[in-house]
Design a protein around this motif. Structure first.
Motif, PDB file in Angstrom:
ATOM      1  N   UNK A  82      81.021  22.107  37.342  1.00  0.00           N
ATOM      2  CA  UNK A  82      83.107  21.787  36.662  1.00  0.00           C
ATOM      3  C   UNK A  82      83.441  20.764  37.872  1.00  0.00           C
ATOM      4  N   UNK A  83      82.235  19.965  37.957  1.00  0.00           N
ATOM      5  CA  UNK A  83      82.297  18.647  39.205  1.00  0.00           C
ATOM      6  C   UNK A  83      82.861  17.934  38.470  1.00  0.00           C
ATOM      7  N   UNK A  84      83.222  17.357  36.690  1.00  0.00           N
ATOM      8  CA  UNK A  84      83.898  16.033  37.094  1.00  0.00           C
ATOM      9  C   UNK A  84      85.457  16.838  36.675  1.00  0.00           C
ATOM     10  N   UNK A  85      85.559  17.832  36.938  1.00  0.00           N
ATOM     11  CA  UNK A  85      87.534  17.599  36.704  1.00  0.00           C
ATOM     12  C   UNK A  85      87.784  17.356  38.187  1.00  0.00           C
ATOM     13  N   UNK A  86      86.938  17.978  39.415  1.00  0.00           N
ATOM     14  CA  UNK A  86      88.000  17.597  40.682  1.00  0.00           C
ATOM     15  C   UNK A  86      87.208  16.360  40.942  1.00  0.00           C
ATOM     16  N   UNK A  87      86.545  15.055  40.313  1.00  0.00           N
ATOM     17  CA  UNK A  87      86.440  14.034  40.721  1.00  0.00           C
ATOM     18  C   UNK A  87      87.975  14.065  39.809  1.00  0.00           C
ATOM     19  N   UNK A  88      88.443  12.251  40.567  1.00  0.00           N
ATOM     20  CA  UNK A  88      89.156  12.003  39.902  1.00  0.00           C
ATOM     21  C   UNK A  88      89.145  10.095  40.144  1.00  0.00           C
ATOM     22  N   UNK A  89      87.964   9.169  39.559  1.00  0.00           N
ATOM     23  CA  UNK A  89      87.591   8.118  38.781  1.00  0.00           C
ATOM     24  C   UNK A  89      88.185   7.554  38.007  1.00  0.00           C
ATOM     25  N   UNK A  90      88.806   6.584  37.331  1.00  0.00           N
ATOM     26  CA  UNK A  90      89.265   6.365  36.666  1.00  0.00           C
ATOM     27  C   UNK A  90      87.616   5.493  36.002  1.00  0.00           C
ATOM     28  N   UNK A  91      86.411   5.268  37.153  1.00  0.00           N
ATOM     29  CA  UNK A  91      86.308   3.985  37.046  1.00  0.00           C
ATOM     30  C   UNK A  91      84.731   5.333  36.454  1.00  0.00           C
ATOM     31  N   UNK A  92      84.634   6.429  36.855  1.00  0.00           N
ATOM     32  CA  UNK A  92      83.609   7.821  36.256  1.00  0.00           C
ATOM     33  C   UNK A  92      83.937   8.004  35.172  1.00  0.00           C
ATOM     34  N   UNK A  93      85.356   7.938  34.571  1.00  0.00           N
ATOM     35  CA  UNK A  93      85.859   8.743  32.999  1.00  0.00           C
ATOM     36  C   UNK A  93      85.307   7.337  32.422  1.00  0.00           C
ATOM     37  N   UNK A  94      85.280   6.413  32.800  1.00  0.00           N
ATOM     38  CA  UNK A  94      84.925   5.211  32.431  1.00  0.00           C
ATOM     39  C   UNK A  94      83.507   5.511  31.388  1.00  0.00           C
ATOM     40  N   UNK A  95      82.402   4.996  32.443  1.00  0.00           N
ATOM     41  CA  UNK A  95      81.437   5.331  32.378  1.00  0.00           C
ATOM     42  C   UNK A  95      80.577   6.553  32.233  1.00  0.00           C
ATOM     43  N   UNK A  96      81.204   7.629  32.418  1.00  0.00           N
ATOM     44  CA  UNK A  96      80.606   8.990  30.848  1.00  0.00           C
ATOM     45  C   UNK A  96      80.959   8.357  29.134  1.00  0.00           C
ATOM     46  N   UNK A  97      82.606   8.139  29.794  1.00  0.00           N
ATOM     47  CA  UNK A  97      82.594   7.500  28.127  1.00  0.00           C
ATOM     48  C   UNK A  97      81.741   6.331  27.381  1.00  0.00           C
ATOM     49  N   UNK A  98      81.957   5.383  28.274  1.00  0.00           N
ATOM     50  CA  UNK A  98      81.009   4.246  27.988  1.00  0.00           C
ATOM     51  C   UNK A  98      79.635   4.424  27.904  1.00  0.00           C
ATOM     52  N   UNK A  99      78.784   4.960  28.948  1.00  0.00           N
ATOM     53  CA  UNK A  99      77.568   5.001  28.899  1.00  0.00           C
ATOM     54  C   UNK A  99      76.699   3.851  29.841  1.00  0.00           C
ATOM     55  N   UNK A 100      75.257   4.103  29.584  1.00  0.00           N
ATOM     56  CA  UNK A 100      74.783   2.543  30.179  1.00  0.00           C
ATOM     57  C   UNK A 100      75.281   1.134  29.794  1.00  0.00           C
ATOM     58  N   UNK A 101      75.411   1.185  28.194  1.00  0.00           N
ATOM     59  CA  UNK A 101      76.174  -0.302  27.972  1.00  0.00           C
ATOM     60  C   UNK A 101      77.574  -0.531  28.742  1.00  0.00           C
ATOM     61  N   UNK A 102      77.959   0.665  28.963  1.00  0.00           N
ATOM     62  CA  UNK A 102      79.167   0.595  29.603  1.00  0.00           C
ATOM     63  C   UNK A 102      78.993  -0.019  31.459  1.00  0.00           C
ATOM     64  N   UNK A 103      77.913   0.424  31.412  1.00  0.00           N
ATOM     65  CA  UNK A 103      78.128  -0.303  33.296  1.00  0.00           C
ATOM     66  C   UNK A 103      76.870  -1.153  33.029  1.00  0.00           C
ATOM     67  N   UNK A 104      75.884  -1.947  32.237  1.00  0.00           N
ATOM     68  CA  UNK A 104      75.229  -2.779  32.101  1.00  0.00           C
ATOM     69  C   UNK A 104      76.128  -3.877  32.153  1.00  0.00           C
ATOM     70  N   UNK A 105      77.283  -3.186  31.346  1.00  0.00           N
ATOM     71  CA  UNK A 105      78.554  -4.738  31.159  1.00  0.00           C
ATOM     72  C   UNK A 105      79.179  -5.382  33.020  1.00  0.00           C
ATOM     73  N   UNK A 106      79.355  -3.956  33.393  1.00  0.00           N
ATOM     74  CA  UNK A 106      79.352  -4.314  34.878  1.00  0.00           C
ATOM     75  C   UNK A 106      78.949  -5.720  35.580  1.00  0.00           C
ATOM     76  N   UNK A 107      77.425  -4.357  35.196  1.00  0.00           N
ATOM     77  CA  UNK A 107      76.539  -5.492  36.070  1.00  0.00           C
ATOM     78  C   UNK A 107      76.326  -6.846  35.589  1.00  0.00           C
ATOM     79  N   UNK A 108      76.123  -7.007  34.945  1.00  0.00           N
ATOM     80  CA  UNK A 108      75.709  -8.217  34.129  1.00  0.00           C
ATOM     81  C   UNK A 108      77.175  -9.698  34.450  1.00  0.00           C
ATOM     82  N   UNK A 109      77.870  -8.811  34.609  1.00  0.00           N
ATOM     83  CA  UNK A 109      79.209  -9.523  35.086  1.00  0.00           C
ATOM     84  C   UNK A 109      79.258 -10.718  36.016  1.00  0.00           C
TER      85      UNK A 109
END
Length: 237
Positions: A82-109
């Motif tokens: 239930x931890x995902x429900x309790x945490x309010x973070x748009x970044x975490x939400x996007x990371x779960x939707x986009x996966x490693x590819x999304x994070x790689x785009x962030x870190x390659x910027x």
């Protein structure tokens, strides 16, 4: 305003989801290695600590300190459903939707690392309060001539990597390396940057290329630039 630590937190939460509870990291080095293996970018202790401190606020991590054993990390709360429900973070939400590819785009910027470089002192102030900042937190400065030379050599390496269809056995590794190299070039253009940011971008990419392609032209270019860069920042000993 999104805290940059949220991106670091999202990276290790995503990376640790697949870990068995008995295999969760207990040290900073192990945590950084897991993030590097899954996301493609290692993160130094100062920003990593800021991310873990944020996870601690969310009730997802704990840090136990000992004067002899050092820090011990505890991520067992990550396996609560239930931890995902309790945490309010748009970044975490996007990371779960986009996966490693999304994070790689962030870190390659490059902009992410530039902003992180500017803000990491504030993010980690609590963690390093009353203690000496680690060597990776020190600022390195380049003269105008050094900037011109390093920028030219980095561009040569970027062009060499971009000219290859694939790097190593991982189809996505080429884009990760290009992101690291371009981020490093942008940081050098700024003229003043924290050492850890160079380590997780330019130095990391050059070290891999010089080892992987030791006997090829691309490896020679990477090795030459790495040697010059390490000498200029005082890490050539």
């Amino acid at each position: 305003m999104t805290r940059l630590a949220e991106y670091i937190t999202a990276a290790f939460i995503l990376s640790l989801r697949a870990q068995h509870p008995d295999e969760l990291p207990q040290t900073w080095e192990d945590l950084s290695a897991i993030v590097n293996a899954r996301v493609g970018y290692g993160v130094e202790q100062s920003p990593l600590r800021a991310g873990v401190e944020l996870a601690r606020e969310w009730g997802l991590a704990e840090i136990y300190e000992d004067q002899y054993a050092g820090d011990s990390l505890d991520f067992r709360s990550l396996h609560k459903t239930d931890y995902i429900i309790k945490v309010q973070s748009s970044v975490l939400d996007q990371a779960f939707r986009g996966g490693y590819g999304w994070l790689q785009r962030v870190f390659s910027n490059p902009a992410f690392w530039i902003d992180l470089d500017r803000q990491v002192d504030g993010l980690s102030a609590k963690a390093i309060q009353d203690s000496e900042a680690p060597a990776s937190d020190r600022v390195v400065t380049f003269s105008d001539n050094q900037v011109d030379d390093l920028e030219r050599q980095t561009t040569e390496v970027i062009d060499a990597v971009a000219g290859r269809n694939q790097i190593g056995d991982d189809p996505g590794l080429r884009e990760i390396l290009l992101g690291q190299l371009r981020a490093g070039r942008e940081l050098i253009r700024v003229g003043s940057v924290k050492l850890f940011v160079l380590q997780v971008t330019l130095i990391d990419a050059l070290s891999y290329l010089s080892r992987r392609y030791e006997k090829e032209a691309i490896g020679a270019l990477a090795s030459a630039l790495l040697s010059v860069l390490l000498k200029q920042i005082g890490l050539d000993n």
